[in-house]
Design a protein around this motif. Structure first.
Motif, PDB file in Angstrom:
ATOM      1  N   ALA A  52       0.833  -1.207   0.000  1.00  0.00           N
ATOM      2  CA  ALA A  52       0.000   0.000   0.000  1.00  0.00           C
ATOM      3  C   ALA A  52       0.867   1.256   0.000  1.00  0.00           C
ATOM      4  O   ALA A  52       0.561   2.239  -0.692  1.00  0.00           O
ATOM      5  CB  ALA A  52      -0.925  -0.011   1.211  1.00  0.00           C
ATOM      6  N   LEU A  53       1.949   1.234   0.755  1.00  0.00           N
ATOM      7  CA  LEU A  53       2.864   2.376   0.783  1.00  0.00           C
ATOM      8  C   LEU A  53       3.514   2.580  -0.577  1.00  0.00           C
ATOM      9  O   LEU A  53       3.682   3.714  -1.037  1.00  0.00           O
ATOM     10  CB  LEU A  53       3.921   2.158   1.872  1.00  0.00           C
ATOM     11  N   ALA A  54       3.865   1.475  -1.247  1.00  0.00           N
ATOM     12  CA  ALA A  54       4.456   1.581  -2.581  1.00  0.00           C
ATOM     13  C   ALA A  54       3.479   2.232  -3.554  1.00  0.00           C
ATOM     14  O   ALA A  54       3.868   3.057  -4.395  1.00  0.00           O
ATOM     15  CB  ALA A  54       4.860   0.197  -3.084  1.00  0.00           C
ATOM     16  N   GLU A  55       2.211   1.880  -3.452  1.00  0.00           N
ATOM     17  CA  GLU A  55       1.208   2.480  -4.333  1.00  0.00           C
ATOM     18  C   GLU A  55       1.081   3.979  -4.077  1.00  0.00           C
ATOM     19  O   GLU A  55       0.942   4.769  -5.025  1.00  0.00           O
ATOM     20  CB  GLU A  55      -0.129   1.781  -4.126  1.00  0.00           C
ATOM     21  N   GLU A  56       1.136   4.386  -2.811  1.00  0.00           N
ATOM     22  CA  GLU A  56       1.054   5.820  -2.501  1.00  0.00           C
ATOM     23  C   GLU A  56       2.294   6.552  -3.000  1.00  0.00           C
ATOM     24  O   GLU A  56       2.206   7.663  -3.511  1.00  0.00           O
ATOM     25  CB  GLU A  56       0.862   6.032  -0.998  1.00  0.00           C
ATOM     26  N   LEU A  57       3.463   5.925  -2.873  1.00  0.00           N
ATOM     27  CA  LEU A  57       4.677   6.537  -3.416  1.00  0.00           C
ATOM     28  C   LEU A  57       4.576   6.661  -4.932  1.00  0.00           C
ATOM     29  O   LEU A  57       4.976   7.671  -5.516  1.00  0.00           O
ATOM     30  CB  LEU A  57       5.904   5.690  -3.049  1.00  0.00           C
ATOM     31  N   GLY A  58       4.037   5.627  -5.570  1.00  0.00           N
ATOM     32  CA  GLY A  58       3.907   5.643  -7.018  1.00  0.00           C
ATOM     33  C   GLY A  58       2.933   6.688  -7.529  1.00  0.00           C
ATOM     34  O   GLY A  58       2.999   7.088  -8.693  1.00  0.00           O
ATOM     35  N   SER A  59       2.022   7.131  -6.659  1.00  0.00           N
ATOM     36  CA  SER A  59       1.072   8.161  -7.080  1.00  0.00           C
ATOM     37  C   SER A  59       1.683   9.554  -7.071  1.00  0.00           C
ATOM     38  O   SER A  59       1.081  10.503  -7.550  1.00  0.00           O
ATOM     39  CB  SER A  59      -0.163   8.138  -6.163  1.00  0.00           C
ATOM     40  N   ILE A  60       2.889   9.686  -6.537  1.00  0.00           N
ATOM     41  CA  ILE A  60       3.594  10.969  -6.545  1.00  0.00           C
ATOM     42  C   ILE A  60       4.332  11.102  -7.871  1.00  0.00           C
ATOM     43  O   ILE A  60       5.314  10.406  -8.116  1.00  0.00           O
ATOM     44  CB  ILE A  60       4.577  11.074  -5.366  1.00  0.00           C
ATOM     45  N   ASP A  61       3.839  11.933  -8.738  1.00  0.00           N
ATOM     46  CA  ASP A  61       4.439  12.165 -10.056  1.00  0.00           C
ATOM     47  C   ASP A  61       4.525  10.899 -10.901  1.00  0.00           C
ATOM     48  O   ASP A  61       5.312  10.835 -11.848  1.00  0.00           O
ATOM     49  CB  ASP A  61       5.854  12.769  -9.906  1.00  0.00           C
ATOM     50  N   GLY A  62       3.772   9.840 -10.554  1.00  0.00           N
ATOM     51  CA  GLY A  62       3.806   8.611 -11.344  1.00  0.00           C
ATOM     52  C   GLY A  62       5.131   7.896 -11.291  1.00  0.00           C
ATOM     53  O   GLY A  62       5.500   7.169 -12.233  1.00  0.00           O
ATOM     54  N   GLU A  63       5.878   8.059 -10.203  1.00  0.00           N
ATOM     55  CA  GLU A  63       7.200   7.450 -10.089  1.00  0.00           C
ATOM     56  C   GLU A  63       7.117   5.921 -10.141  1.00  0.00           C
ATOM     57  O   GLU A  63       6.150   5.320  -9.676  1.00  0.00           O
ATOM     58  CB  GLU A  63       7.865   7.865  -8.775  1.00  0.00           C
ATOM     59  N   SER A  64       8.174   5.295 -10.691  1.00  0.00           N
ATOM     60  CA  SER A  64       8.254   3.835 -10.691  1.00  0.00           C
ATOM     61  C   SER A  64       8.824   3.374  -9.350  1.00  0.00           C
ATOM     62  O   SER A  64       9.831   3.899  -8.873  1.00  0.00           O
ATOM     63  CB  SER A  64       9.145   3.346 -11.833  1.00  0.00           C
ATOM     64  N   ILE A  65       8.178   2.381  -8.754  1.00  0.00           N
ATOM     65  CA  ILE A  65       8.545   1.901  -7.425  1.00  0.00           C
ATOM     66  C   ILE A  65       8.842   0.404  -7.497  1.00  0.00           C
ATOM     67  O   ILE A  65       8.105  -0.348  -8.151  1.00  0.00           O
ATOM     68  CB  ILE A  65       7.413   2.148  -6.406  1.00  0.00           C
ATOM     69  N   ALA A  66       9.899  -0.027  -6.842  1.00  0.00           N
ATOM     70  CA  ALA A  66      10.208  -1.454  -6.714  1.00  0.00           C
ATOM     71  C   ALA A  66      10.010  -1.876  -5.268  1.00  0.00           C
ATOM     72  O   ALA A  66      10.347  -1.135  -4.338  1.00  0.00           O
ATOM     73  CB  ALA A  66      11.639  -1.734  -7.145  1.00  0.00           C
ATOM     74  N   VAL A  67       9.466  -3.077  -5.081  1.00  0.00           N
ATOM     75  CA  VAL A  67       9.340  -3.678  -3.758  1.00  0.00           C
ATOM     76  C   VAL A  67      10.133  -4.977  -3.771  1.00  0.00           C
ATOM     77  O   VAL A  67       9.875  -5.859  -4.610  1.00  0.00           O
ATOM     78  CB  VAL A  67       7.875  -3.965  -3.397  1.00  0.00           C
ATOM     79  N   LEU A  68      11.098  -5.103  -2.889  1.00  0.00           N
ATOM     80  CA  LEU A  68      11.866  -6.333  -2.717  1.00  0.00           C
ATOM     81  C   LEU A  68      11.451  -6.962  -1.400  1.00  0.00           C
ATOM     82  O   LEU A  68      11.692  -6.396  -0.333  1.00  0.00           O
ATOM     83  CB  LEU A  68      13.373  -6.041  -2.717  1.00  0.00           C
ATOM     84  N   ASP A  69      10.819  -8.115  -1.471  1.00  0.00           N
ATOM     85  CA  ASP A  69      10.378  -8.818  -0.269  1.00  0.00           C
ATOM     86  C   ASP A  69      11.472  -9.802   0.143  1.00  0.00           C
ATOM     87  O   ASP A  69      11.761 -10.767  -0.574  1.00  0.00           O
ATOM     88  CB  ASP A  69       9.070  -9.560  -0.551  1.00  0.00           C
ATOM     89  N   CYS A  70      12.081  -9.551   1.284  1.00  0.00           N
ATOM     90  CA  CYS A  70      13.158 -10.402   1.777  1.00  0.00           C
ATOM     91  C   CYS A  70      12.657 -11.538   2.660  1.00  0.00           C
ATOM     92  O   CYS A  70      13.456 -12.220   3.303  1.00  0.00           O
ATOM     93  CB  CYS A  70      14.185  -9.570   2.550  1.00  0.00           C
ATOM     94  N   VAL A  71      11.354 -11.716   2.728  1.00  0.00           N
ATOM     95  CA  VAL A  71      10.793 -12.883   3.407  1.00  0.00           C
ATOM     96  C   VAL A  71      10.646 -13.954   2.343  1.00  0.00           C
ATOM     97  O   VAL A  71       9.790 -13.837   1.454  1.00  0.00           O
ATOM     98  CB  VAL A  71       9.428 -12.567   4.049  1.00  0.00           C
TER      99      VAL A  71
END
Length: 637
Positions: free
Chosen positions: A165-184
């Motif tokens: 959800a946080l990644a989606e909110e970050l991505g809504s800022i100027d349409g920035e591309s966001i990567a999520v790396l799950d270390c679990v």
């Protein structure tokens, strides 16, 4: 030696050289290992070597390497430090490892000989300069490029959903591309070379592709999710993976849970920021976080200062932090009964939008200027902000701006603020004014204090939903006073104590008066507290007032200066005159200035509410494109 030569054959600078030359160059290489945050060289130092990045990520910075302004980045296979070697001049910039890195150093004399013998190297050098220009915008981005989000204790089950959800909110800022790396690690899922990975991984080396599997898809198309495979070795190059994600995306979120693996800890250690996700009332969380921080301290030069996202039913505020933009704990509204959808609920997403603005360096403070009755224009501006979904991370004000700002920080709507103000203005002698024999002021000020206490008694500034700042002036010390903690009623009583109109407020050894006298538009206060953007509403006069037109069409004097309260209006007009220089000093600190046209009104005009609200609304509407442009698209959905 053969390994180094084979690596050089794939680098930007040396790949064009004849293969027989590479072993000679490789024998001259010196291996350098840097922890995250370590300096390779400083600006002004001698250019005695050229460096090629074997793994990790280096940043070229102006001035001192640690804390300098980012200029460019160099990743695996790229070079740095060549210009000083070729020109013989001191280094024009410094270099620091932003992620755990390994480099090869080549003596300057050897490099100069190679350039003389192989002129094609000059062409490769130009490619390096083009690379710097291409990456400059991204490496100078505001905020944190990489942020770790770590679930702790009772919050482990919800931390990954929160990260998405946080990644989606970050991505809504100027349409920035966001990567999520799950270390679990994905239980029972081994990393596969042919795994379907996001498009951003098309150029990642095979050794890194083998570390990850495709993760759960994000709801937003500009969010790429990958997960470490279950069989990754402890010495896998996770730092390189974070570096590659950072190179290909505007920002990276790295998710893990405690207890974490050694590999996850190394990935987390590469991040610029860290957020623990905890249950608000989980007694075991602090000890678990402290132990994990000790592990990180052994991996990096300077561990980051973590912040906390505390899941709490029905909450949604910043925990006590005395108005600092760097407050360490934020409460995230969370209803366990909603299950996986808990972080999708509106209160949780509002809190996560605020976290996204923190990470992106887009924290925005609203500054409300002094101006007496002209404060009705603030109400009109608030209407516009509400309709447009504009959210603020702090509020500051002086005089009437402090009163309006306090109500905003407490969570009041524009309509509620308007109803209160209209009620007071409709009968000020009942609600606000109490005449006395003038000694310190014309009014006793008891009614004013009681009115403020009716809505603010018992409220501490540091416990309000938003950081809040109120400005007053100290007649004893002849200095401004900034209230950022303590009783809200005291702060508002002092900030609205207009000299000669209302009595000064005595507190400790101070005699406090209206902040209008010393900082009527306190943009500098929120800048000093760490907020990156400032939206300000200025009520000060634009020029000589011409008054509104009466029924005959002829201009009249500004209301108040000729009415029953002219003594009040004259005092407040004098305040406007004295405050002009203070306002001018604040203007360079403001990103977007909203300035309603109120020159037809006086600061004592309690009869012009409707028109002043409309003018405030019109001015805010005109400024809305500039406000949205600076805040990105991350407004309330």
């Amino acid at each position: 030696m053969e390994d180094v030569a084979a690596f050089l054959a794939k680098t930007v600078l040396f790949s064009v050289l004849p293969p027989p030359v590479l072993p000679t160059i490789a024998r001259a290489a010196t291996r350098i290992a840097l922890a995250k945050g370590e300096t390779l060289f400083d600006a002004g130092s001698a250019g005695d070597a050229v460096f090629v990045v074997r793994s990790g990520l280096m940043q070229i910075v102006s001035g001192a390497a640690f804390g300098g302004r980012p200029l460019a980045e160099a990743a695996r296979g790229e070079h740095l430090g060549e210009m000083a070697v070729l020109t013989g001049e001191p280094r024009a910039a410094g270099a620091v490892a932003v992620i755990e890195s390994v480099l090869y150093a080549f003596p300057g004399e050897l490099v100069r000989e190679l350039f003389q013998a192989h002129p094609i190297l000059w062409a490769r050098l130009s490619l390096g300069l083009m690379r710097n220009l291409q990456t400059q915008g991204r490496c100078t981005a505001l905020g944190d490029r990489t942020c770790a989000v770590v679930g702790v204790g009772s919050a482990v089950a919800h931390s990954f959903a929160l990260t998405l959800a946080l990644a989606e909110e970050l991505g809504s800022i100027d349409g920035e591309s966001i990567a999520v790396l799950d270390c679990v690690p994905a239980a029972g899922v081994a990393p596969a070379e042919g795994a379907a990975l996001p498009g951003g991984f098309s150029e990642v080396t095979q050794s890194l592709r083998r570390l990850v599997t495709s993760g759960a898809a994000g709801r937003a198309s500009n969010v790429d999710v990958v997960r470490l495979g279950a069989d990754c070795a402890a010495d896998s190059p996770v730092a390189d993976l974070v570096a590659e994600l950072r190179r290909r995306h505007a920002r990276v979120l790295v998710h893990a849970t405690l207890p974490w693996s050694a590999l996850a800890a190394r990935g987390i250690a590469q991040c610029d920021a860290l957020r623990w996700v905890v249950g608000r009332d989980d007694p075991a969380a602090p000890e678990m976080c402290a132990g994990a921080l000790q592990e990180l301290a052994a991996l990096v030069r300077t561990p980051v200062a973590p912040r906390v996202l505390a899941l709490a039913a029905g909450a949604g505020t910043v925990a006590p932090g005395a108005g600092d933009a760097r407050a360490t704990t934020r409460l995230v509204p969370f209803e366990p009964a909603l299950g996986a959808e808990a972080v999708a609920a509106a209160p949780a997403r509002r809190a996560l939008r605020a976290v996204a603005r923190e990470i992106a360096g887009r924290r925005t403070a609203l500054v409300l200027g002094a101006g007496g009755a002209k404060g009705f224009a603030h109400v009109g501006a608030l209407r516009v902000f509400e309709r447009a979904g504009i959210e603020f991370d702090a509020v500051a004000g002086a005089s009437i701006g402090a009163i309006v700002g306090a109500l905003v920080a407490m969570g009041w709507s524009a309509s509620s603020v308007e109803a209160l103000f209209v009620n007071v203005a409709s009968n000020p002698w009942k609600t606000l004014f109490d005449l006395r024999v003038p000694t310190e002021a014309f009014f006793r000020s008891k009614k004013k204090s009681e009115l403020i206490g009716q809505y603010c008694a018992g409220i501490a500034i540091e416990e309000m939903p938003l950081p809040f700042f109120a400005i007053a002036g100290d007649l004893t010390a002849l200095t401004p006073v900034v209230f950022r903690a303590g009783p809200l009623a005291l702060a508002l009583d002092a900030s609205s104590a207009i000299p000669t109109v209302f009595r000064p407020v005595r507190h400790a050894d101070s005699m406090l008066v209206d902040g209008w006298v010393c900082d009527p538009l306190p943009a500098g206060v929120v800048r000093a507290a760490g907020f990156e953007r400032v939206i300000a509403i200025d009520l000060s006069p634009r020029g000589r007032p011409v008054g509104r037109r009466g029924a005959t069409g002829n201009p009249t004097a500004p209301p108040g200066l000729g009415g029953k309260l002219r003594i009040l209006a004259i005092a407040m007009r004098a305040m406007e005159l004295a405050s002009q220089e203070h306002v001018a000093r604040s203007l360079p600190l403001i990103d977007v200035l909203v300035r309603p046209d109120l020159d037809g009104f006086s600061s004592a005009d309690l009869d012009g509410a409707t028109e002043m609200i409309a003018r405030g609304e019109a001015a805010a509407e005109a400024a809305l494109p500039a406000i949205r442009e600076g805040q990105g698209a991350a407004t309330a959905h």
